[in-house]
Each structure stands twice: as C-alpha cells, then as structure tokens.
Design a protein around this motif. Structure first.
Motif, PDB file in Angstrom:
ATOM      1  N   GLY A 138       6.113  -4.093   7.904  1.00 58.03           N
ATOM      2  CA  GLY A 138       5.293  -3.862   6.496  1.00 58.03           C
ATOM      3  C   GLY A 138       3.969  -4.215   6.564  1.00 58.03           C
ATOM      4  O   GLY A 138       3.614  -5.007   7.133  1.00 58.03           O
ATOM      5  N   GLU A 140       0.161  -3.363   4.245  1.00 55.32           N
ATOM      6  CA  GLU A 140      -0.302  -3.004   2.561  1.00 55.32           C
ATOM      7  C   GLU A 140      -1.568  -1.861   2.632  1.00 55.32           C
ATOM      8  O   GLU A 140      -2.228  -1.924   3.803  1.00 55.32           O
ATOM      9  CB  GLU A 140      -1.034  -4.171   2.383  1.00 55.32           C
ATOM     10  CG  GLU A 140      -0.165  -5.502   1.982  1.00 55.32           C
ATOM     11  CD  GLU A 140      -0.856  -6.538   1.576  1.00 55.32           C
ATOM     12  OE1 GLU A 140      -1.289  -6.856   0.342  1.00 55.32           O
ATOM     13  OE2 GLU A 140      -0.886  -7.447   2.469  1.00 55.32           O
ATOM     14  N   TYR A 163       6.293   0.534   7.182  1.00 54.02           N
ATOM     15  CA  TYR A 163       6.761   0.382   5.448  1.00 54.02           C
ATOM     16  C   TYR A 163       5.296   0.186   5.233  1.00 54.02           C
ATOM     17  O   TYR A 163       4.802  -0.601   5.373  1.00 54.02           O
ATOM     18  CB  TYR A 163       7.759  -0.598   5.168  1.00 54.02           C
ATOM     19  CG  TYR A 163       7.620  -0.747   3.596  1.00 54.02           C
ATOM     20  CD1 TYR A 163       8.430   0.357   3.063  1.00 54.02           C
ATOM     21  CD2 TYR A 163       7.059  -1.768   3.324  1.00 54.02           C
ATOM     22  CE1 TYR A 163       8.372   0.308   1.555  1.00 54.02           C
ATOM     23  CE2 TYR A 163       7.094  -1.761   1.819  1.00 54.02           C
ATOM     24  CZ  TYR A 163       7.640  -0.901   0.970  1.00 54.02           C
ATOM     25  OH  TYR A 163       7.369  -1.083  -0.248  1.00 54.02           O
ATOM     26  N   ARG A 165       3.252  -0.534   1.798  1.00 48.54           N
ATOM     27  CA  ARG A 165       3.419  -0.838   0.510  1.00 48.54           C
ATOM     28  C   ARG A 165       2.276  -0.284  -0.028  1.00 48.54           C
ATOM     29  O   ARG A 165       0.988  -0.883   0.049  1.00 48.54           O
ATOM     30  CB  ARG A 165       3.462  -2.229   0.209  1.00 48.54           C
ATOM     31  CG  ARG A 165       3.438  -2.838  -1.034  1.00 48.54           C
ATOM     32  CD  ARG A 165       3.824  -4.234  -1.329  1.00 48.54           C
ATOM     33  NE  ARG A 165       3.717  -4.612  -2.533  1.00 48.54           N
ATOM     34  CZ  ARG A 165       4.204  -5.605  -3.099  1.00 48.54           C
ATOM     35  NH1 ARG A 165       4.896  -6.543  -2.574  1.00 48.54           N
ATOM     36  NH2 ARG A 165       4.253  -6.142  -4.392  1.00 48.54           N
ATOM     37  N   SER A 166       2.340   0.496  -1.276  1.00 46.38           N
ATOM     38  CA  SER A 166       0.957   1.156  -1.622  1.00 46.38           C
ATOM     39  C   SER A 166       0.283   0.709  -2.906  1.00 46.38           C
ATOM     40  O   SER A 166      -0.672   0.694  -3.135  1.00 46.38           O
ATOM     41  CB  SER A 166       1.271   2.628  -2.124  1.00 46.38           C
ATOM     42  OG  SER A 166       2.451   2.679  -3.085  1.00 46.38           O
ATOM     43  N   LEU A 175       3.759  -9.423   1.126  1.00 43.31           N
ATOM     44  CA  LEU A 175       4.712  -8.792   1.762  1.00 43.31           C
ATOM     45  C   LEU A 175       5.753  -9.948   2.217  1.00 43.31           C
ATOM     46  O   LEU A 175       6.802  -9.472   2.686  1.00 43.31           O
ATOM     47  CB  LEU A 175       4.403  -8.009   2.751  1.00 43.31           C
ATOM     48  CG  LEU A 175       3.692  -6.866   2.919  1.00 43.31           C
ATOM     49  CD1 LEU A 175       3.062  -6.004   3.755  1.00 43.31           C
ATOM     50  CD2 LEU A 175       4.678  -5.666   2.028  1.00 43.31           C
ATOM     51  N   MET A 178       9.432  -9.711   0.847  1.00 39.89           N
ATOM     52  CA  MET A 178      10.032  -8.873   1.461  1.00 39.89           C
ATOM     53  C   MET A 178      10.630  -9.131   2.770  1.00 39.89           C
ATOM     54  O   MET A 178      11.708  -8.651   3.135  1.00 39.89           O
ATOM     55  CB  MET A 178       9.316  -7.317   1.437  1.00 39.89           C
ATOM     56  CG  MET A 178       8.988  -6.779   0.082  1.00 39.89           C
ATOM     57  SD  MET A 178       8.142  -5.172   0.301  1.00 39.89           S
ATOM     58  CE  MET A 178       9.422  -4.230   0.893  1.00 39.89           C
TER      59      MET A 178
END
Length: 272
Positions: A138, A140, A163, A165-166, A175, A178
């Motif tokens: 993950g 950002e 992944y 995260r927008s 994060l 998550m």
C-alpha cells in the motif's frame, strides 16, 4: 527623481510583502495539543516557529486540499515535506529543518510475509514486488518515498503488487488500519510513525531507501512566498546552532547514523 521613486516603490513592496503573515497548513496536529504527544516532528516544528521573526497563523485545512490551497495563496507553507524536482515546479522550498531515518518496509508480526522476509536480510523492494506471486504494497498518492523508491513505484504503477490510496487521511500513517485488517500486506513508513499505532509490527531495511531523509517547508511561489521562505531560513539557521535542537533532530535516527546525518544537514545549510 526616478531613482527616488524606484526606492520608494521597493520600500512599499517590501512592507506589503512582510506585512502578510505566514500561514501554516496541514500542521494542526503538529502544532496544537500537549507537547508530550507532539512527537519529534511536532516538537521540531514548534521550536522552529519559536525562532520565526514574523507573524504566523495556522489554517485548519484538510490534507487533501492543503497543497492546492498553498499553490493558490501567496504566503502559505506546508511543513514536514520531502523536496523533489516535481514539487519544486509548484512550491518554493526552505532549507531542510529536520531529518528522518530511512523508511522501513512494515508488515504485521506473525503474518505470512513476516516469516518469509525474516529469512531475507536487507530487502530489494524491486525483487520482492516483481516475483510471480508478490505481496500487496500500500502506498499513498502525492507522497514522496525518496528518489529511488519513487522511480521504482512509478515503474510498477498498475501492477497487481501496488495498491494506491488516492485520498489522504488527516493523519500520517494512514495506511496502517488497512494493514491491520489485512487488506494490504506491506507498507512503507517511518518506524517512529508506525510505532504509534500500537500494532505488533516488524520492520525491514530496503536497498532502495535513503539512509537519511531531509525535511522541508514547501511554500507558495512568488515574491511574498520568497519573503516567507527567507524568514523561515533565518529561523532554521538559528535553530541549527541550538545544541538542544540538534539533539532533538538527531534523536529520531539510528545512533550509528547521527554523526553522518549531522554533517550532511550542516553542509546543506552552508551550501544554500
């Protein structure tokens, strides 16, 4: 007569420029609340602002809006950012005012990937994420992880190993929830930030991570923004001569890195 008018115009412009207070955005969590909960980055920012010779105020703007807001304003700054060539197109940067340790690869203790990574030693993130069955990392959007890591992550954008995260949370380490819930297997984070989550975590060094990370203010472009940057640079230079401030900045780094990091930081202040 013309010279007199030019001097008068310069004085008026300088007065107007200096009359605008610095507006700090994305800094509420760092500057408000009890000092014992501020963390090193919060304490460092508070100390810098105690040296700041002008007026300043804090604007409570969400992290999602902060950067766009600073670009449209004349005297605003965001603290605790890394400087990149891409960001320099949009912002003026101060001298570095503090240092961060290397980013770590973070996993939940007891997870499948913890047992795999324990056997690896220093890890190549590129090799890890390009294997046939990679973990899900993950990251950002709009965050810089350092030059080499940024380049690698861009090359892997769209990969099943990433992944993105927008939308940013209001807090750093966004994060981690998550990771806790198992939606992702890995994140990149500073150890001191991840430690505050209270989760049982394991940390691994990365070949691609910068050993020491410089931290800056990113400020509005323009004449007024440059005046604010000049005042912040004065504050940073003064703080750098304060032994207590130096100790605070270095306290977040591994002991074996502190002398190297101090030399790197002081050289960057001299060569500005």
């Amino acid at each position: 007569m013309q010279k007199l008018w030019l001097m008068l115009l310069f004085c008026i412009q300088s007065f107007v420029t200096m009359a605008e207070p610095l507006i700090l955005v994305d800094a509420v969590a760092l500057l408000k609340g009890p000092a014992e909960k501020a963390g090193i980055e919060g304490l460092a920012l508070r100390r810098i602002m105690s040296y700041y010779p002008g007026e300043y105020q804090i604007e409570d703007i969400s992290r999602n809006r902060a950067r766009a807001w600073v670009k449209s304003h004349s005297s605003a700054c965001i603290p605790w950012l890394k400087k990149t060539a891409e960001r320099e197109q949009d912002f003026l940067f101060t001298l570095p005012y503090m240092l961060e340790d290397a980013l770590q690869l973070v996993v939940l203790n007891g997870s499948e990937w913890q047992s795999i990574l324990d056997k690896t030693g220093t890890i190549s993130l590129q090799e890890l994420l390009t294997q046939k069955k990679p973990p899900l990392l993950g990251i950002e959007a709009n965050r810089s992880y350092g030059a080499r890591l940024d380049q690698l992550l861009v090359s892997l954008s769209g990969s099943r190993a990433i992944y993105l995260r927008s939308s940013s949370s209001e807090a750093v380490g966004s994060l981690l929830p998550m990771l806790e819930k198992g939606f992702i297997q890995l994140i990149l984070e500073y150890k001191k930030i991840a430690d505050r989550s209270g989760l049982d975590l394991r940390y691994y060094s990365l070949e691609e991570a910068e050993a020491v990370n410089m931290v800056y203010f990113a400020c509005s472009k323009g004449v007024t923004g440059q005046a604010v940057v000049d005042l912040l640079d004065q504050a940073i230079q003064k703080a750098s001569q304060d032994k207590e401030y130096r100790s605070l900045v270095l306290s977040g780094l591994k002991p074996e890195l502190r002398q190297y990091a101090l030399q790197l930081w002081l050289e960057s202040l001299q060569h500005h």
